[in-house]
Design an enzyme around this catalytic site. Structure first.
Site, PDB file in Angstrom:
ATOM      1  N   GLU A  55       0.849  -1.203   0.000  1.00  7.74           N
ATOM      2  CA  GLU A  55       0.000   0.000   0.000  1.00  7.74           C
ATOM      3  C   GLU A  55       0.883   1.252   0.000  1.00  7.74           C
ATOM      4  O   GLU A  55       1.858   1.332   0.737  1.00  7.74           O
ATOM      5  CB  GLU A  55      -0.889  -0.017   1.242  1.00  7.74           C
ATOM      6  CG  GLU A  55      -1.846   1.146   1.308  1.00  7.74           C
ATOM      7  CD  GLU A  55      -2.850   1.002   2.446  1.00  7.74           C
ATOM      8  OE1 GLU A  55      -3.504  -0.044   2.566  1.00  7.74           O
ATOM      9  OE2 GLU A  55      -2.962   1.974   3.213  1.00  7.74           O
ATOM     10  N   LYS A 107     -20.496  -6.196   4.591  1.00 10.79           N
ATOM     11  CA  LYS A 107     -19.628  -5.782   3.478  1.00 10.79           C
ATOM     12  C   LYS A 107     -19.352  -6.963   2.547  1.00 10.79           C
ATOM     13  O   LYS A 107     -19.349  -6.825   1.329  1.00 10.79           O
ATOM     14  CB  LYS A 107     -18.315  -5.184   4.018  1.00 10.79           C
ATOM     15  CG  LYS A 107     -18.526  -3.891   4.788  1.00 10.79           C
ATOM     16  CD  LYS A 107     -17.242  -3.110   5.003  1.00 10.79           C
ATOM     17  CE  LYS A 107     -16.466  -3.474   6.217  1.00 10.79           C
ATOM     18  NZ  LYS A 107     -15.422  -2.475   6.577  1.00 10.79           N
TER      19      LYS A 107
HETATM   20  C1  LIG Z   1      -6.847  -1.614   4.837  1.00 12.58           C
HETATM   21  C2  LIG Z   1      -7.349  -0.224   5.173  1.00 12.58           C
HETATM   22  C3  LIG Z   1      -7.211   0.789   4.245  1.00 12.58           C
HETATM   23  C4  LIG Z   1      -7.692   2.081   4.527  1.00 12.58           C
HETATM   24  N1  LIG Z   1      -7.539   3.070   3.597  1.00 12.58           N
HETATM   25  C5  LIG Z   1      -8.043   4.302   3.823  1.00 12.58           C
HETATM   26  C6  LIG Z   1      -7.964   5.346   2.826  1.00 12.58           C
HETATM   27  O1  LIG Z   1      -7.396   5.150   1.765  1.00 12.58           O
HETATM   28  N2  LIG Z   1      -8.514   6.546   3.124  1.00 12.58           N
HETATM   29  C7  LIG Z   1      -9.157   6.796   4.303  1.00 12.58           C
HETATM   30  O2  LIG Z   1      -9.654   7.911   4.497  1.00 12.58           O
HETATM   31  N3  LIG Z   1      -9.240   5.832   5.268  1.00 12.58           N
HETATM   32  C8  LIG Z   1      -8.718   4.605   5.057  1.00 12.58           C
HETATM   33  N4  LIG Z   1      -8.822   3.625   6.024  1.00 12.58           N
HETATM   34  C9  LIG Z   1      -9.445   3.954   7.312  1.00 12.58           C
HETATM   35  C10 LIG Z   1     -10.978   3.828   7.295  1.00 12.58           C
HETATM   36  O3  LIG Z   1     -11.530   4.739   6.377  1.00 12.58           O
HETATM   37  C11 LIG Z   1     -11.484   4.126   8.704  1.00 12.58           C
HETATM   38  O4  LIG Z   1     -11.093   3.107   9.578  1.00 12.58           O
HETATM   39  C12 LIG Z   1     -12.960   4.422   8.835  1.00 12.58           C
HETATM   40  O5  LIG Z   1     -13.207   4.955  10.132  1.00 12.58           O
HETATM   41  C13 LIG Z   1     -13.886   3.217   8.673  1.00 12.58           C
HETATM   42  O6  LIG Z   1     -13.939   2.793   7.391  1.00 12.58           O
HETATM   43  P1  LIG Z   1     -14.636   1.367   7.045  1.00 12.58           P
HETATM   44  O7  LIG Z   1     -14.596   1.221   5.590  1.00 12.58           O
HETATM   45  O8  LIG Z   1     -14.060   0.318   7.875  1.00 12.58           O
HETATM   46  O9  LIG Z   1     -16.130   1.704   7.547  1.00 12.58           O
HETATM   47  P2  LIG Z   1     -17.413   0.804   7.740  1.00 12.58           P
HETATM   48  O10 LIG Z   1     -17.106  -0.614   7.496  1.00 12.58           O
HETATM   49  O11 LIG Z   1     -18.528   1.412   7.002  1.00 12.58           O
HETATM   50  O12 LIG Z   1     -17.713   0.931   9.294  1.00 12.58           O
HETATM   51  C14 LIG Z   1     -17.070   1.775  10.196  1.00 12.58           C
HETATM   52  C15 LIG Z   1     -17.636   1.549  11.598  1.00 12.58           C
HETATM   53  O13 LIG Z   1     -18.963   2.020  11.660  1.00 12.58           O
HETATM   54  C16 LIG Z   1     -19.828   0.992  12.085  1.00 12.58           C
HETATM   55  N5  LIG Z   1     -21.018   1.002  11.216  1.00 12.58           N
HETATM   56  C17 LIG Z   1     -21.010   1.085   9.865  1.00 12.58           C
HETATM   57  N6  LIG Z   1     -22.289   1.065   9.419  1.00 12.58           N
HETATM   58  C18 LIG Z   1     -23.068   0.949  10.491  1.00 12.58           C
HETATM   59  C19 LIG Z   1     -24.466   0.859  10.682  1.00 12.58           C
HETATM   60  N7  LIG Z   1     -25.317   0.885   9.657  1.00 12.58           N
HETATM   61  N8  LIG Z   1     -24.941   0.751  11.950  1.00 12.58           N
HETATM   62  C20 LIG Z   1     -24.101   0.713  12.995  1.00 12.58           C
HETATM   63  N9  LIG Z   1     -22.760   0.799  12.880  1.00 12.58           N
HETATM   64  C21 LIG Z   1     -22.258   0.903  11.657  1.00 12.58           C
HETATM   65  C22 LIG Z   1     -19.067  -0.310  11.878  1.00 12.58           C
HETATM   66  O14 LIG Z   1     -19.412  -1.276  12.847  1.00 12.58           O
HETATM   67  C23 LIG Z   1     -17.666   0.102  12.041  1.00 12.58           C
HETATM   68  O15 LIG Z   1     -17.346   0.068  13.398  1.00 12.58           O
HETATM   69  C24 LIG Z   1      -8.327   2.338   5.784  1.00 12.58           C
HETATM   70  C25 LIG Z   1      -8.437   1.299   6.733  1.00 12.58           C
HETATM   71  C26 LIG Z   1      -7.955   0.030   6.434  1.00 12.58           C
HETATM   72  C27 LIG Z   1      -8.083  -1.061   7.477  1.00 12.58           C
END
Ligand SMILES: Cc1cc2nc3c(=O)[nH]c(=O)nc-3n(C[C@H](O)[C@H](O)[C@H](O)COP(=O)(O)OP(=O)(O)OC[C@H]3O[C@@H](n4cnc5c(N)ncnc54)[C@H](O)[C@@H]3O)c2cc1C
Length: 313
Positions: free
Chosen positions: A32, A182
């Protein structure tokens, strides 16, 4: 002399080393990067891509800045990888501060540029510490984004997973339910947040399997370049930093080369334990520097693949 059980156990472990002697070369890796801000950073990034390309990564991914702040730079970097190398390029994409139409348009641009892999994320609020608010016309979360992308094109889709739980989740079960949503929406794999204790990963892997998550969960490995900043980041994302790690980096602020050696040792040992637990795929947070990730891969038995040298020509 009477050895304690503890001493004998330590001696056995030391004797059972070398840790890396029997690596079978059956590991696949991905790397990455983040989009560069300056010409100098761009040169560093390309040097790193060229240095790592011979290892034949499954894919290389480029992050998307908070609030879409790197939208153009992420696109330019991913498009250049797709255009100028034979590496499989993956673009990170978040839901932050954008309508569905805007996000779909970005995804369409990627498809048109030959990019077939998206790392689909919700993203974080632009102001650190504030609560995440979905854009009124946007995707609610990563699961909704995955479903949206699935409607556009047959992208390969990776999503994020959290061995130590996402800080926004109500509890462990809610976090697993979210990961399952997801996957059910069409993601192909999860890549984890970085962690330092292999047991956190193994416990999470078991719970994910029990929750019916069958797709691969790839451990995300963060080689520590700067201990203070990793400690800060870990606090924000809920990763535990073991106390022994602080002690290992103590006094190394002015010794960058020694720091690198320590860092490689720690990360390689983590990967070795994950390997012993059956993991064969690793995703490295390179921070755009090749050497550490290269050294760790080498210790793990990853060697340049014939033909892959030309990948970043
Ligand atoms: C491999 C990796 C790459 C990343 N790359 C980037 C990047 O390029 N840019 C960036 O800005 N960030 C990046 N991140 C960070 C990420 O954007 C953050 O961790 C963000 O806070 C959560 O994103 P997610 O896609 O996991 O969110 P989601 O999977 O949507 O969820 C986030 C949290 O919200 C809760 N949640 C979601 N939907 C609901 C619902 N309907 N009801 C109740 N709770 C809910 C989930 O339980 C989870 O705890 C990365 C993280 C990882 C692990």
């Amino acid at each position: 002399m009477n050895d304690s059980i503890h001493q004998r156990e330590e001696a056995r472990r030391a004797h059972d080393a070398p840790l890396f002697a029997d690596m079978a070369g059956d590991i696949d890796v991905s790397f990455e990067f983040f989009p560069p801000k300056t010409e100098k950073m761009e040169a560093t990034l390309w040097d790193s891509i060229q240095a790592l390309a011979p290892l034949g990564p499954r894919f290389v991914s480029v992050t998307y800045g908070a609030g879409g702040s790197t939208r153009e730079r992420t696109h330019a970097t991913v498009a250049r990888i797709a255009r100028e190398t034979s590496l499989a390029a993956a673009a990170h994409l978040t839901c932050v501060e954008a309508t569905k139409e805007e996000i779909d348009a970005v995804a369409e641009e990627y498809w048109a540029a030959g990019v077939r892999h998206i790392v689909a994320l919700r993203g974080d609020p632009p102001t650190a510490g504030s609560k995440y608010q979905m854009h009124p016309g946007g995707y609610e979360n990563a699961a909704a984004l995955v479903a949206g992308l699935r409607k556009l094109h047959p992208f390969e889709i990776s999503v994020a997973a959290y061995p130590e739980c996402h800080p926004d989740s109500a509890d462990e079960q809610a976090d697993l339910d979210n990961l399952k949503r997801k996957m059910d929406a069409g993601a192909n794999r999860a890549i984890t947040q970085f962690f330092f204790d292999p047991d956190h990963f193994f416990r999470f892997r078991d719970k994910a399997a029990a929750a019916g998550i069958t797709a691969e969960i790839v451990p995300g490995i963060m080689p520590v370049m700067n201990y203070a900043s990793v400690e800060r980041m870990s606090k924000m994302c809920g990763t535990q930093v073991p106390s022994w790690m602080g002690r290992l980096f103590e006094g190394l602020d002015d010794h960058p080369e020694a720091r690198q050696l320590v860092s490689a040792t720690i990360a390689a040992e983590l990967c070795r334990k994950l390997y012993a637990g059956g993991e064969r795929n690793f995703h490295f947070y390179t921070l755009n520097r090749a050497e550490l990730s290269y050294a760790i891969c080498h210790l793990l038995g990853v060697r340049p693949k014939p033909g892959a040298e030309a990948a970043a020509a």
